[in-house]
Design an enzyme around this catalytic site. Structure first.
Site, PDB file in Angstrom:
ATOM      1  N   GLU A 159     -26.907  17.997 -14.024  1.00  0.00           N
ATOM      2  CA  GLU A 159     -27.123  17.385 -15.334  1.00  0.00           C
ATOM      3  C   GLU A 159     -28.149  16.260 -15.250  1.00  0.00           C
ATOM      4  O   GLU A 159     -28.891  16.024 -16.204  1.00  0.00           O
ATOM      5  CB  GLU A 159     -25.799  16.862 -15.881  1.00  0.00           C
ATOM      6  CG  GLU A 159     -25.852  16.459 -17.350  1.00  0.00           C
ATOM      7  CD  GLU A 159     -24.475  16.192 -17.913  1.00  0.00           C
ATOM      8  OE1 GLU A 159     -23.913  17.082 -18.579  1.00  0.00           O
ATOM      9  OE2 GLU A 159     -23.952  15.079 -17.667  1.00  0.00           O
ATOM     10  N   HIS A 213     -24.726  14.902 -25.629  1.00  0.00           N
ATOM     11  CA  HIS A 213     -23.449  14.664 -24.968  1.00  0.00           C
ATOM     12  C   HIS A 213     -22.504  13.965 -25.951  1.00  0.00           C
ATOM     13  O   HIS A 213     -22.837  12.918 -26.496  1.00  0.00           O
ATOM     14  CB  HIS A 213     -23.665  13.790 -23.731  1.00  0.00           C
ATOM     15  CG  HIS A 213     -22.506  13.742 -22.800  1.00  0.00           C
ATOM     16  ND1 HIS A 213     -21.324  13.106 -23.117  1.00  0.00           N
ATOM     17  CD2 HIS A 213     -22.332  14.239 -21.548  1.00  0.00           C
ATOM     18  CE1 HIS A 213     -20.490  13.216 -22.108  1.00  0.00           C
ATOM     19  NE2 HIS A 213     -21.070  13.902 -21.144  1.00  0.00           N
ATOM     20  N   PRO A 214     -21.306  14.522 -26.204  1.00  0.00           N
ATOM     21  CA  PRO A 214     -20.453  13.973 -27.264  1.00  0.00           C
ATOM     22  C   PRO A 214     -19.944  12.558 -26.995  1.00  0.00           C
ATOM     23  O   PRO A 214     -19.675  11.816 -27.932  1.00  0.00           O
ATOM     24  CB  PRO A 214     -19.287  14.973 -27.322  1.00  0.00           C
ATOM     25  CG  PRO A 214     -19.251  15.594 -25.970  1.00  0.00           C
ATOM     26  CD  PRO A 214     -20.685  15.679 -25.536  1.00  0.00           C
ATOM     27  N   GLY A 259     -15.462  31.622  -8.406  1.00  0.00           N
ATOM     28  CA  GLY A 259     -14.203  31.024  -7.970  1.00  0.00           C
ATOM     29  C   GLY A 259     -13.119  31.104  -9.027  1.00  0.00           C
ATOM     30  O   GLY A 259     -12.944  32.108  -9.714  1.00  0.00           O
ATOM     31  N   TYR A 279     -12.992  29.836 -11.877  1.00  0.00           N
ATOM     32  CA  TYR A 279     -13.453  29.839 -13.261  1.00  0.00           C
ATOM     33  C   TYR A 279     -13.349  31.227 -13.901  1.00  0.00           C
ATOM     34  O   TYR A 279     -13.535  31.368 -15.108  1.00  0.00           O
ATOM     35  CB  TYR A 279     -14.884  29.311 -13.348  1.00  0.00           C
ATOM     36  CG  TYR A 279     -14.951  27.815 -13.210  1.00  0.00           C
ATOM     37  CD1 TYR A 279     -14.889  26.994 -14.323  1.00  0.00           C
ATOM     38  CD2 TYR A 279     -15.028  27.228 -11.960  1.00  0.00           C
ATOM     39  CE1 TYR A 279     -14.913  25.616 -14.204  1.00  0.00           C
ATOM     40  CE2 TYR A 279     -15.058  25.847 -11.819  1.00  0.00           C
ATOM     41  CZ  TYR A 279     -14.997  25.048 -12.941  1.00  0.00           C
ATOM     42  OH  TYR A 279     -15.002  23.686 -12.814  1.00  0.00           O
ATOM     43  N   ASP A 334     -21.359  26.732 -19.988  1.00  0.00           N
ATOM     44  CA  ASP A 334     -20.270  26.698 -19.024  1.00  0.00           C
ATOM     45  C   ASP A 334     -19.168  27.618 -19.522  1.00  0.00           C
ATOM     46  O   ASP A 334     -18.824  27.603 -20.720  1.00  0.00           O
ATOM     47  CB  ASP A 334     -19.736  25.282 -18.858  1.00  0.00           C
ATOM     48  CG  ASP A 334     -20.657  24.417 -18.003  1.00  0.00           C
ATOM     49  OD1 ASP A 334     -21.718  24.925 -17.562  1.00  0.00           O
ATOM     50  OD2 ASP A 334     -20.325  23.234 -17.775  1.00  0.00           O
TER      51      ASP A 334
END
Length: 351
Positions: A295, A225-226, A115, A117, A203
């Protein structure tokens, strides 16, 4: 100065000595102070819905009297189960780079480009050419529903190649989340399984901004995860619905991992993607959608199969009030970053 005695007067009443009176006043002031401070701390409110259950803000605690700085998360170099927790500039990371650099390794970097992206792909590949394992043999695997988005071809350096795998169009987040793990499992089995030793999934709306070297290599690699690194376990957005295959019990889980960057040996990654795809299909058949989409299933799998290497938030970061403070950012999520921009900033940064 005379001290009055605590004694009974002729009328039968008791009176307190001056020393006893001072002691009572002191104790009363302590009690008042205790309840005032406790009320101030308990009255903390959260600025982000993720932390409503905690009633805390990252970096500080607001009270009606002052701002109390919260302790910054530490930077341990090992997980509770003994796996390396990687920070790029440490002595341990330098040792890991030297160890893996001694032999040539075939490594794959996979991105799903569907798409809209497609607009990120050239920026992603250009940054990877500069910073992603520059001294190793790397094959870029691009899973896309529009191979023409790669025309004209991107010029790659020596020991670098790109392979395009055409996939069916996947419009919408829901359908993409349901199919992603299945697509990965199919790609890991053929052709990736016979071509590289390690494969990393990223990603495509990300950019490498600093060196990412051999320190990231391991059998099964996950990235913290930040926005959740250093936070209490009960702040992690695990799936909590018991009917979901991704459900995590209250006594499970050490960290919360991002789905933006993870990898490992191809065999380990096939097992991960295959297992997650089956859980997703099972929930889909029952009309269930996990709160964190794929996730959630990734985190469920990594609780049952702990990573052999955990990457710090340096390897998945974006500018957020909740993000952990790290000395170096190596891989930045442009997509997450764009979410905090206003309209003018989005146009400036081509979001």
């Amino acid at each position: 100065m005379a001290l009055f005695l605590f004694c009974k007067t002729p009328t039968g009443a008791f009176r307190m000595t001056r020393l006893q009176l001072l002691l009572c006043c002191f104790l009363l002031s302590l009690i008042i102070y205790f309840f005032h401070v406790r009320k101030a701390v308990v009255g903390v409110t959260s600025a982000h819905p993720l932390f409503h259950a905690l009633e805390v803000d990252r970096g500080r605690i607001m009270t009606d009297m002052s701002v109390v700085k919260a302790a910054e998360p530490q930077t341990p170099e090992e997980t509770p189960w003994g796996a390396p927790l990687v920070w790029g500039d440490t002595r341990n990371s330098a040792w890991r780079r030297a160890k893996f650099a001694e032999r040539g390794i075939r490594i794959g970097l996979l991105a799903l480009v569907v798409g809209t992206y497609a607009r990120f792909i050239r920026r992603f590949l250009s940054s990877a050419e500069t910073h992603f394992l520059p001294d190793q043999m790397v094959t870029y695997y691009i899973l896309t529903d529009n191979p023409r988005s790669l025309d004209p071809p991107i010029e790659l350096g020596p020991e670098r190649q790109m392979k395009v795998v055409t996939v069916a169009e996947l419009p919408g987040w829901d359908r993409l989340a349901q199919r992603r793990m299945t697509l990965l499992a199919e790609a890991f089995r053929d052709p990736i399984g016979s071509e590289v030793e390690y494969i990393f999934c990223a990603d495509v709306d990300q950019e490498f901004v600093a060196p990412v070297g051999e320190e990231i290599l391991g059998d099964l690699v996950a990235t913290l995860h930040p926005e959740l690194y250093g936070m209490p376990r009960n702040s992690f957005p695990y799936e909590i619905e018991e009917v979901s295959s991704a459900c995590v019990e209250e006594d499970e889980g050490d960290y919360y991992y991002t789905s933006e960057f993870y990898g490992g040996l191809v065999s380990e990654m096939f097992s991960l993607a295959h297992a997650c795809s089956l859980l997703i299909l099972q929930d889909q058949a029952n009309g269930i959608t996990a709160r964190g989409l794929e996730e959630s299933y990734l985190n469920r799998y990594l609780i049952d199969h702990r990573p052999t290497c955990v990457l710090s938030p340096e390897y998945s970061w974006w500018d957020s009030a909740l993000a952990a403070n790290v000395e170096a950012q190596r891989l930045i999520s442009l997509g997450r970053q764009c979410e905090v921009y206003d309209k003018q900033q989005r146009e400036l940064h081509k979001c």
